[in-house]
Design an enzyme around this catalytic site. Structure first.
Site, PDB file in Angstrom:
ATOM      1  CB  THR A 128      -2.016  -0.883  -1.431  1.00  0.00           C
ATOM      2  OG1 THR A 128      -1.517   0.434  -1.683  1.00  0.00           O
ATOM      3  CG2 THR A 128      -1.780  -1.752  -2.659  1.00  0.00           C
TER       4      THR A 128
ATOM      5  CG  HIS B 241      -7.510   0.255  -3.155  1.00  0.00           C
ATOM      6  ND1 HIS B 241      -8.692   0.900  -3.426  1.00  0.00           N
ATOM      7  CD2 HIS B 241      -6.686   1.178  -2.596  1.00  0.00           C
ATOM      8  CE1 HIS B 241      -8.595   2.172  -3.054  1.00  0.00           C
ATOM      9  NE2 HIS B 241      -7.387   2.359  -2.538  1.00  0.00           N
TER      10      HIS B 241
ATOM     11  CG  LEU C  49      -2.791   7.874  -4.616  1.00  0.00           C
ATOM     12  CD1 LEU C  49      -2.828   6.356  -4.738  1.00  0.00           C
ATOM     13  CD2 LEU C  49      -2.150   8.488  -5.854  1.00  0.00           C
TER      14      LEU C  49
END
Length: 362
Positions: free
Chosen positions: A40, A43, A264
């Site tokens: 995360t 990103h 994901l």
């Protein structure tokens, strides 16, 4: 305080001075000692489409951490100053249907630490008391910093009974590696791990995998033959998000096989739904940790197993002082090693701040 933060809606992060957070009546203020670097965070640094649609700068990212409680709010009842803690990164509303039913990990109003509010890439972080996990026994600070992703691994691995089962794990990233160790600890029979990174597959062997498969040149069915399996895998953990991983996993499952899916997807996945139906396959989506049953389980497993503690420690392959955060992010993005941890315990001023201080006293 010094913090690694995103000042605007653009690629990059900056290590600079930010206001020190103050706890509210039910909050706990924590001096951060170690942080883990998560996908995360990558990103957010890159400012990709997901980050642009989710993050509202300025914000301090970071949600995997270990530290010491230095201040508590007036209504905090169970957490004491001086406690060594980690934190659950999902802050829930407490009033939606799932929260009221005790399914807090399914809260429809979840706010993420380091995503929707300032996080732990800083000298201090503030979170609600209800999100604090107190380590009542000594734990290595680096292990404390990866309790969040370890929780993802435990949540995934304990989704289905594993004793005596044959387990397939697609994706040997840090969480997939930790899930392999949990499956071995719990009592799986055969554990097979796939990836395209030779260094990560080597780490999987140390996590207890019986066999690793580099899917760049080999197939999972070959692993079944090598292990003498006759009926396919019983349980699968899809940790990669690669569009080809889930279809190949389904093709190698026994009838009644069960899949826990944490990765994901990076793009749409073409699933043979007829096979899912006729082979009576269960697919369960996994997000985060069960609050707080997963935390209880992982603390108990680490308390009782020196092997598991050592295995998890070996997942941490890269360590950097917080000032060298960019090297840490680059190592994490390379995706050839395990977990990356940043050390905030002895952080010094950012270079331009140190220069300004020197000039002021000269």
């Amino acid at each position: 305080m010094l913090a690694l933060f995103k000042p605007s809606a653009a690629p990059g992060l900056e290590l600079d001075e930010r206001p020190e957070p103050e706890p509210g009546p039910r909050d706990v203020k924590i001096k951060v000692l170690r942080t883990g670097v998560c996908g995360t965070d990558l990103h957010i640094e890159a400012w990709d489409a997901w980050a642009a649609s989710t993050i509202n700068p300025p914000i301090i990212p970071g949600h995997e951490f270990y530290g010491e409680v230095v201040e508590i709010g007036s209504q905090v009842a169970d957490v004491q100053v001086g406690a060594m803690v980690s934190g659950e990164g999902h802050i829930v509303c407490g009033t939606c249907r799932n929260c009221r039913a005790g399914r807090r990990q399914m809260c429809i109003r979840t706010l993420g630490v380091g995503v929707n509010r300032d996080g732990a890439f800083a000298e201090y972080v503030v979170i609600p008391e209800s999100n604090v996990w107190v380590h009542h026994e000594h734990i290595d600070p680096e292990l404390g910093a990866i309790f969040d992703p370890f929780g993802n691994a435990v949540h995934t691995a304990l989704s289905f009974p594993l004793v005596g089962e044959d387990v397939l794990i697609t994706g040997a990233g840090p969480i997939g590696l930790m899930a392999a160790a949990v499956a071995r600890h719990v009592g799986a029979r055969f554990i097979v791990v796939t990836d395209v990174s030779a260094p990560r597959l080597a780490l999987a062997g140390a996590m207890g995998a019986d066999l690793t498969v580099n899917v760049a040149g080999s197939r999972i069915i070959d692993a079944q033959r090598r292990l003498g399996m006759r009926e396919g895998f019983d349980v699968g953990f899809e940790m990669s998000g690669h569009p080809g991983a889930l279809p190949e996993m389904i093709a190698n499952l026994n009838h009644g096989g069960r899949v826990a899916m944490l990765g994901l997807p990076s793009e749409p996945i073409d699933v043979d739904w007829a096979k899912v139906v006729t082979h009576m396959i269960t697919i369960k989506g996994i997000y985060g940790r069960e609050m707080f049953e997963t935390w209880v389980a992982m603390s108990a497993m680490l308390h009782t197993s020196a092997w598991l503690r050592a295995a998890l420690s070996s997942v941490i392959t890269d360590r950097f002082p917080a000032e060298r955060w960019q090297e840490g992010f680059d190592a994490a993005r390379a995706a050839t090693g395990g977990k990356v941890v940043l050390d905030w315990s002895a952080i010094s001023p950012a270079p331009h701040l140190a220069s300004a201080s020197t000039a002021a006293t000269s």
